[in-house]
Write a protein that holds these residues in place. Structure first.
Motif, PDB file in Angstrom:
ATOM      1  N   ALA A   1      -3.836   5.377  -5.402  1.00 29.61           N
ATOM      2  CA  ALA A   1      -3.484   4.484  -4.293  1.00 29.61           C
ATOM      3  C   ALA A   1      -4.635   3.565  -3.913  1.00 29.61           C
ATOM      4  O   ALA A   1      -4.420   2.392  -3.613  1.00 29.61           O
ATOM      5  CB  ALA A   1      -3.040   5.306  -3.087  1.00 29.61           C
ATOM      6  N   GLU A   2      -5.857   4.078  -3.963  1.00 27.98           N
ATOM      7  CA  GLU A   2      -7.006   3.246  -3.568  1.00 27.98           C
ATOM      8  C   GLU A   2      -7.299   2.131  -4.576  1.00 27.98           C
ATOM      9  O   GLU A   2      -8.079   1.233  -4.284  1.00 27.98           O
ATOM     10  CB  GLU A   2      -8.252   4.100  -3.316  1.00 27.98           C
ATOM     11  CG  GLU A   2      -8.739   4.877  -4.517  1.00 27.98           C
ATOM     12  CD  GLU A   2      -8.115   6.257  -4.650  1.00 27.98           C
ATOM     13  OE1 GLU A   2      -8.624   7.029  -5.482  1.00 27.98           O
ATOM     14  OE2 GLU A   2      -7.122   6.581  -3.966  1.00 27.98           O
ATOM     15  N   GLU A   3      -6.661   2.154  -5.745  1.00 24.17           N
ATOM     16  CA  GLU A   3      -6.849   1.103  -6.748  1.00 24.17           C
ATOM     17  C   GLU A   3      -5.687   0.112  -6.796  1.00 24.17           C
ATOM     18  O   GLU A   3      -5.688  -0.814  -7.600  1.00 24.17           O
ATOM     19  CB  GLU A   3      -7.041   1.738  -8.139  1.00 24.17           C
ATOM     20  CG  GLU A   3      -8.290   2.583  -8.223  1.00 24.17           C
ATOM     21  CD  GLU A   3      -8.478   3.254  -9.569  1.00 24.17           C
ATOM     22  OE1 GLU A   3      -7.910   2.779 -10.580  1.00 24.17           O
ATOM     23  OE2 GLU A   3      -9.202   4.271  -9.614  1.00 24.17           O
TER      24      GLU A   3
ATOM     25  N   PRO B   1      -0.317   9.483  -2.937  1.00 27.29           N
ATOM     26  CA  PRO B   1      -1.656   9.160  -3.440  1.00 27.29           C
ATOM     27  C   PRO B   1      -1.662   8.421  -4.778  1.00 27.29           C
ATOM     28  O   PRO B   1      -2.706   7.917  -5.193  1.00 27.29           O
ATOM     29  CB  PRO B   1      -2.317  10.531  -3.577  1.00 27.29           C
ATOM     30  CG  PRO B   1      -1.175  11.466  -3.826  1.00 27.29           C
ATOM     31  CD  PRO B   1      -0.022  10.910  -3.022  1.00 27.29           C
TER      32      PRO B   1
ATOM     33  N   PRO C   1       0.837  -1.208   0.000  1.00 27.85           N
ATOM     34  CA  PRO C   1       0.000   0.000   0.000  1.00 27.85           C
ATOM     35  C   PRO C   1       0.863   1.246   0.000  1.00 27.85           C
ATOM     36  O   PRO C   1       1.979   1.263   0.525  1.00 27.85           O
ATOM     37  CB  PRO C   1      -0.788  -0.108   1.308  1.00 27.85           C
ATOM     38  CG  PRO C   1      -0.671  -1.533   1.731  1.00 27.85           C
ATOM     39  CD  PRO C   1       0.614  -2.059   1.155  1.00 27.85           C
TER      40      PRO C   1
ATOM     41  N   THR D   1      -4.715  -2.307  -4.745  1.00 29.01           N
ATOM     42  CA  THR D   1      -5.063  -3.700  -4.444  1.00 29.01           C
ATOM     43  C   THR D   1      -5.626  -4.378  -5.683  1.00 29.01           C
ATOM     44  O   THR D   1      -5.240  -5.506  -6.025  1.00 29.01           O
ATOM     45  CB  THR D   1      -6.068  -3.771  -3.278  1.00 29.01           C
ATOM     46  OG1 THR D   1      -5.459  -3.195  -2.123  1.00 29.01           O
ATOM     47  CG2 THR D   1      -6.478  -5.197  -2.985  1.00 29.01           C
TER      48      THR D   1
END
Length: 111
Positions: A76-78, A18, A12, A80
């Motif tokens: 960053a939220e994508e 970001p 992560p 995974t």
């Protein structure tokens, strides 16, 4: 962290990171690892990995400077989801460290 994942996933991002920026050519990756990462953190690594082409279509290629300075911008939220589409393992291609001094250490004199 990549090694701990079995060379299969990127960790992560940190709160101040970001975007994950995979670059699209080795020369640019070498410049980042050697010229930016070594001075900033003492080591720089170049990796190679494959991602399913159909998945990558969602990320336009960005030109971040010269003609060969190409990268993707993965929020960053994508990351995974991005990791789930890596094909095979992440390969360590090269590592860079600070240059070793060619001058022997100077003797110190006690007062």
């Amino acid at each position: 962290m990549v090694e701990a994942s079995g060379w299969r996933t990127w960790p992560p991002r940190l709160p101040d990171q970001p975007i994950f920026y995979p670059v699209l050519n080795e020369d640019y990756a070498i410049r980042i690892a050697r010229d930016w990462n070594v001075p900033a953190s003492g080591v720089g690594h170049v990796t190679r990995f494959e991602v399913e082409a159909a998945f990558l279509d969602r990320y336009p290629v960005r030109q971040a400077g010269g003609e060969t300075i190409l990268e993707l911008w993965v929020p960053a939220e994508e990351l995974t989801e991005f990791n789930r589409h890596i094909v095979g393992r992440i390969e360590l291609v090269r590592s860079f460290h600070p240059p070793q001094s060619t001058h022997p250490p100077q003797p110190t004199h006690a007062p």
